[in-house]
Design a protein around this motif. Sequence first.
Motif, PDB file in Angstrom:
ATOM      1  N   SER A 120      26.302  27.024   2.128  1.00 53.04           N
ATOM      2  CA  SER A 120      26.675  25.679   2.257  1.00 53.04           C
ATOM      3  C   SER A 120      26.687  25.080   0.622  1.00 53.04           C
ATOM      4  O   SER A 120      26.472  25.582  -0.246  1.00 53.04           O
ATOM      5  CB  SER A 120      25.448  24.992   3.095  1.00 53.04           C
ATOM      6  N   VAL A 121      27.863  23.895   0.820  1.00 50.04           N
ATOM      7  CA  VAL A 121      28.209  23.400  -0.383  1.00 50.04           C
ATOM      8  C   VAL A 121      27.642  22.018  -0.540  1.00 50.04           C
ATOM      9  O   VAL A 121      27.484  21.346   0.474  1.00 50.04           O
ATOM     10  CB  VAL A 121      29.631  23.442  -0.390  1.00 50.04           C
ATOM     11  N   LEU A 122      27.472  21.654  -1.933  1.00 52.58           N
ATOM     12  CA  LEU A 122      26.985  20.198  -2.182  1.00 52.58           C
ATOM     13  C   LEU A 122      27.853  19.386  -1.741  1.00 52.58           C
ATOM     14  O   LEU A 122      29.137  19.694  -1.799  1.00 52.58           O
ATOM     15  CB  LEU A 122      26.663  20.222  -3.659  1.00 52.58           C
ATOM     16  N   PHE A 123      27.443  17.876  -1.499  1.00 52.87           N
ATOM     17  CA  PHE A 123      28.384  16.991  -1.265  1.00 52.87           C
ATOM     18  C   PHE A 123      28.883  16.617  -2.672  1.00 52.87           C
ATOM     19  O   PHE A 123      28.390  16.333  -3.543  1.00 52.87           O
ATOM     20  CB  PHE A 123      27.449  15.777  -0.639  1.00 52.87           C
ATOM     21  N   ILE A 124      30.380  16.388  -2.570  1.00 54.89           N
ATOM     22  CA  ILE A 124      30.838  16.127  -3.800  1.00 54.89           C
ATOM     23  C   ILE A 124      31.695  14.697  -3.729  1.00 54.89           C
ATOM     24  O   ILE A 124      32.595  14.642  -2.864  1.00 54.89           O
ATOM     25  CB  ILE A 124      31.896  17.191  -4.319  1.00 54.89           C
ATOM     26  N   PRO A 125      31.278  13.958  -4.468  1.00 57.20           N
ATOM     27  CA  PRO A 125      31.795  12.246  -4.473  1.00 57.20           C
ATOM     28  C   PRO A 125      33.312  12.459  -4.676  1.00 57.20           C
ATOM     29  O   PRO A 125      33.768  13.173  -5.250  1.00 57.20           O
ATOM     30  CB  PRO A 125      31.277  11.562  -5.366  1.00 57.20           C
ATOM     31  N   GLN A 129      14.809  26.510  -8.379  1.00 58.94           N
ATOM     32  CA  GLN A 129      15.451  26.583  -7.282  1.00 58.94           C
ATOM     33  C   GLN A 129      16.517  25.378  -7.271  1.00 58.94           C
ATOM     34  O   GLN A 129      17.669  25.424  -6.910  1.00 58.94           O
ATOM     35  CB  GLN A 129      14.758  26.288  -6.124  1.00 58.94           C
ATOM     36  N   LEU A 130      16.006  24.105  -7.820  1.00 62.71           N
ATOM     37  CA  LEU A 130      16.973  23.001  -7.916  1.00 62.71           C
ATOM     38  C   LEU A 130      18.273  23.319  -9.112  1.00 62.71           C
ATOM     39  O   LEU A 130      19.249  22.927  -8.843  1.00 62.71           O
ATOM     40  CB  LEU A 130      16.173  21.725  -8.402  1.00 62.71           C
ATOM     41  N   LEU A 131      17.700  23.846 -10.068  1.00 67.64           N
ATOM     42  CA  LEU A 131      18.603  24.271 -11.012  1.00 67.64           C
ATOM     43  C   LEU A 131      19.811  25.185 -10.641  1.00 67.64           C
ATOM     44  O   LEU A 131      20.901  25.171 -11.059  1.00 67.64           O
ATOM     45  CB  LEU A 131      17.965  24.501 -12.446  1.00 67.64           C
ATOM     46  N   LYS A 132      19.082  26.365  -9.999  1.00 66.27           N
ATOM     47  CA  LYS A 132      20.161  27.352  -9.219  1.00 66.27           C
ATOM     48  C   LYS A 132      21.214  26.538  -8.304  1.00 66.27           C
ATOM     49  O   LYS A 132      22.169  27.061  -8.409  1.00 66.27           O
ATOM     50  CB  LYS A 132      19.195  28.346  -8.549  1.00 66.27           C
ATOM     51  N   ALA A 133      20.637  25.718  -7.539  1.00 66.17           N
ATOM     52  CA  ALA A 133      21.581  24.897  -6.706  1.00 66.17           C
ATOM     53  C   ALA A 133      22.472  24.289  -7.450  1.00 66.17           C
ATOM     54  O   ALA A 133      23.728  24.085  -7.121  1.00 66.17           O
ATOM     55  CB  ALA A 133      20.774  24.148  -5.768  1.00 66.17           C
ATOM     56  N   THR A 134      22.291  23.406  -8.716  1.00 63.06           N
ATOM     57  CA  THR A 134      23.353  22.754  -9.353  1.00 63.06           C
ATOM     58  C   THR A 134      24.293  24.070 -10.129  1.00 63.06           C
ATOM     59  O   THR A 134      25.538  23.535 -10.287  1.00 63.06           O
ATOM     60  CB  THR A 134      22.643  22.158 -10.580  1.00 63.06           C
ATOM     61  N   TYR A 135      23.732  25.054 -10.458  1.00 60.96           N
ATOM     62  CA  TYR A 135      24.664  26.116 -10.982  1.00 60.96           C
ATOM     63  C   TYR A 135      25.793  26.742  -9.940  1.00 60.96           C
ATOM     64  O   TYR A 135      26.869  26.951 -10.190  1.00 60.96           O
ATOM     65  CB  TYR A 135      23.837  27.089 -11.485  1.00 60.96           C
ATOM     66  N   VAL A 165      19.874  22.278  -1.475  1.00 64.26           N
ATOM     67  CA  VAL A 165      18.484  22.333  -1.889  1.00 64.26           C
ATOM     68  C   VAL A 165      17.691  22.542  -0.524  1.00 64.26           C
ATOM     69  O   VAL A 165      17.949  21.398   0.370  1.00 64.26           O
ATOM     70  CB  VAL A 165      17.896  21.377  -2.816  1.00 64.26           C
ATOM     71  N   ASP A 166      16.716  23.371  -0.087  1.00 61.03           N
ATOM     72  CA  ASP A 166      16.182  23.438   1.052  1.00 61.03           C
ATOM     73  C   ASP A 166      14.771  23.376   1.166  1.00 61.03           C
ATOM     74  O   ASP A 166      13.985  23.724   1.900  1.00 61.03           O
ATOM     75  CB  ASP A 166      16.355  24.821   1.692  1.00 61.03           C
TER      76      ASP A 166
END
Length: 72
Positions: A1-6, A59-65, A70-71
């Motif tokens: 899954s991908v982050l929401f990008i404004p 985990q949070l930093l890996k998600a931003t990388y 984030v789960d």
Amino acid sequence: SVLFIPFMSVKLNIPKTLKDFGINEAEFLEKLPEVAANAVGDACTGSNPRSITPAQMEQLLKATYYGTKVDF
């Protein structure tokens, strides 16, 4: 899954992840535990409405990388 990008980030072609900014993956992973520990210990982190552990910060930093959700 991908982050929401404004929308404006896409419109302005702003990189979506830390990886897209050109941060070297090997260096990122090598320094991740220290960066996460420092972030958790930072005075600003203590003012967040929810506490976070160093493992969760990693985990949070890996998600931003990687641009993943984030789960936790």
